[in-house]
Enzyme design. Structure first.
Site, mmCIF file in Angstrom:
data_model
loop_
_atom_site.group_PDB
_atom_site.id
_atom_site.type_symbol
_atom_site.label_atom_id
_atom_site.label_comp_id
_atom_site.label_asym_id
_atom_site.label_seq_id
_atom_site.Cartn_x
_atom_site.Cartn_y
_atom_site.Cartn_z
ATOM 1 N N GLY A 125 -0.306 -15.884 -6.014
ATOM 2 C CA GLY A 125 0.713 -14.941 -5.601
ATOM 3 C C GLY A 125 1.414 -15.366 -4.330
ATOM 4 N N GLY A 150 -2.012 -14.918 -1.188
ATOM 5 C CA GLY A 150 -3.201 -15.673 -1.562
ATOM 6 C C GLY A 150 -3.154 -17.154 -1.230
ATOM 7 N N TYR A 158 1.596 3.341 -6.428
ATOM 8 C CA TYR A 158 1.006 2.117 -5.862
ATOM 9 C C TYR A 158 0.153 2.465 -4.646
ATOM 10 C CZ TYR A 158 0.720 -2.460 -3.606
ATOM 11 O OH TYR A 158 0.263 -3.604 -3.003
ATOM 12 N N HIS A 186 11.173 -7.901 -2.443
ATOM 13 C CA HIS A 186 11.263 -6.919 -1.380
ATOM 14 C C HIS A 186 12.537 -7.163 -0.565
ATOM 15 C CE1 HIS A 186 6.909 -6.649 -2.355
ATOM 16 N NE2 HIS A 186 7.119 -5.370 -2.105
ATOM 17 N N TRP A 231 21.458 -1.638 -0.457
ATOM 18 C CA TRP A 231 20.963 -0.306 -0.813
ATOM 19 C C TRP A 231 20.749 0.571 0.412
ATOM 20 C CZ3 TRP A 231 16.867 0.084 -5.237
ATOM 21 C CH2 TRP A 231 17.448 -0.361 -6.434
ATOM 22 N N ARG A 261 11.707 -0.648 9.279
ATOM 23 C CA ARG A 261 10.527 -1.292 8.710
ATOM 24 C C ARG A 261 9.911 -2.235 9.737
ATOM 25 N NH1 ARG A 261 11.061 2.238 5.833
ATOM 26 N NH2 ARG A 261 11.257 2.324 3.552
ATOM 27 N N ASP A 297 16.594 5.036 0.502
ATOM 28 C CA ASP A 297 16.138 4.313 1.683
ATOM 29 C C ASP A 297 14.630 4.073 1.644
ATOM 30 O OD1 ASP A 297 18.408 3.868 3.331
ATOM 31 O OD2 ASP A 297 18.445 5.983 3.862
#
Length: 313
Positions: free
Chosen positions: A15, A18, A138, A181, A204, A211, A271
């Site tokens: 991934g 990892g 999630y 992301h 968007w 963040r 958002d």
């Protein structure tokens, strides 16, 4: 816990996080012979029999595998994300307990925090409300890993730790799929717009949401520090401790990439959670972890990697 002489099972090695954990393990002198690397195409962690087989002879499990995606992916596939992530952890941790594994390191997510948790997020607040709805399924699946580890510690004395990982970015991220992301998606949009001489790029949301981001190599370092040094019941935040608005992030990436067009904000799109920032004092205290890669430096490295791979392809 020293890595010397220990056999380690690392999930998620194909991934994003990892492979960096694998590189860090090798940098710490761990031999490839000591590391098991199950891959999803031949080791489905949702299958209890597979998990029972792969934990044989293992001393440490680092569970970095996850089925993840961005806001739209989470909204479109909540059931799949809930099932896959819960099933993987339930089966793997139970198999590890039964096999006598000495330590289980679970890589959780900032998505576990309640939608309206006070900022910066403190570990003790993780259960005080439902996660932000756009990634609620999630987040609940990742909370299940925390709950399972604590329950196993209480009943069986099983040494399971849980890391609340902030949003990661860096070379090797998903840039073009629906699972990308925000940083990877913006890099792809701006580079494409520059190459095609587009006058504008649509982003968007309102740009007002904030963040916190952590460079993937720093995250791998934190995971291994926690593996060596952290053995407590309570979860631990892993992040940079620095917050930035999506609007400021987009402006920084525009400058790095050299795109001069206009940014248009599609306010019909979500958002997500309004603010995300972690209190990282526990990680500093317990494992002496501080992120060393600044956001601008990390973004420059990520853009360079994307351009290199784009040319190579």
């Amino acid at each position: 816990m020293s890595f010397e002489g220990k056999n380690i099972l690392l999930t998620g090695s194909s991934g994003f996080l990892g492979p960096r954990i694998l590189t860090e393990l090798q940098a710490r002198g761990v031999s490839p012979k000591q590391i098991k690397l199950p891959r999803s195409h031949d080791s489905d962690l949702r299958d209890a029999r597979v998990c029972a087989d792969i934990v044989k002879g293992v001393d440490i499990v680092i569970h970095a595998a996850a089925h993840v995606g961005g806001i739209e992916y989470n909204k479109t596939h909540p059931g799949t994300l809930l099932y896959d992530n819960t099933a993987m952890t339930l089966n793997l941790m139970e198999a590890a307990r039964r096999a006598g594994v000495s330590k289980f390191v679970g890589v959780g997510s900032v998505c576990e925090y309640p939608a309206f948790a006070p900022v910066p997020f403190v570990e003790s607040d993780v259960w005080n409300g439902f996660p932000e709805p756009s990634n609620g399924a999630y987040g609940i699946a990742k909370r299940m890993m925390l709950a399972q580890g604590q329950a196993y510690r209480d009943e069986f004395g099983f040494n399971a730790i849980h890391l609340l990982m902030i949003n990661l970015y860096g070379p090797g991220d998903h840039f073009t799929s629906e699972r990308s992301h925000v940083i990877a998606a913006l890099i792809h949009k701006f580079v494409t717009a520059k190459e095609q001489k587009q006058d504008s790029v649509t982003v968007w949301g309102t740009g007002k949401a904030t963040r916190e981001f952590l460079y993937v190599d720093d995250a791998a370092d934190a995971v291994l520090r926690a593996t060596e040094l952290y053995n407590d019941r309570e979860p631990m935040n892993i992040g940079s401790g620095h917050e930035i608005s999506i609007r400021d992030l987009a402006d920084m990436l525009k400058e790095i990439i050299g795109y001069s067009g206009e940014l248009l904000w599609d306010t019909s799109k979500p958002d997500g959670q309004l603010r995300r920032q972690l209190d990282v004092s526990l990680a500093k205290e317990k494992i002496d972890f501080t992120a060393h890669t600044s956001l601008r430096e990390g973004l420059e490295l990520t853009v360079a990697d994307f351009l290199k791979r784009r040319v190579a392809s």
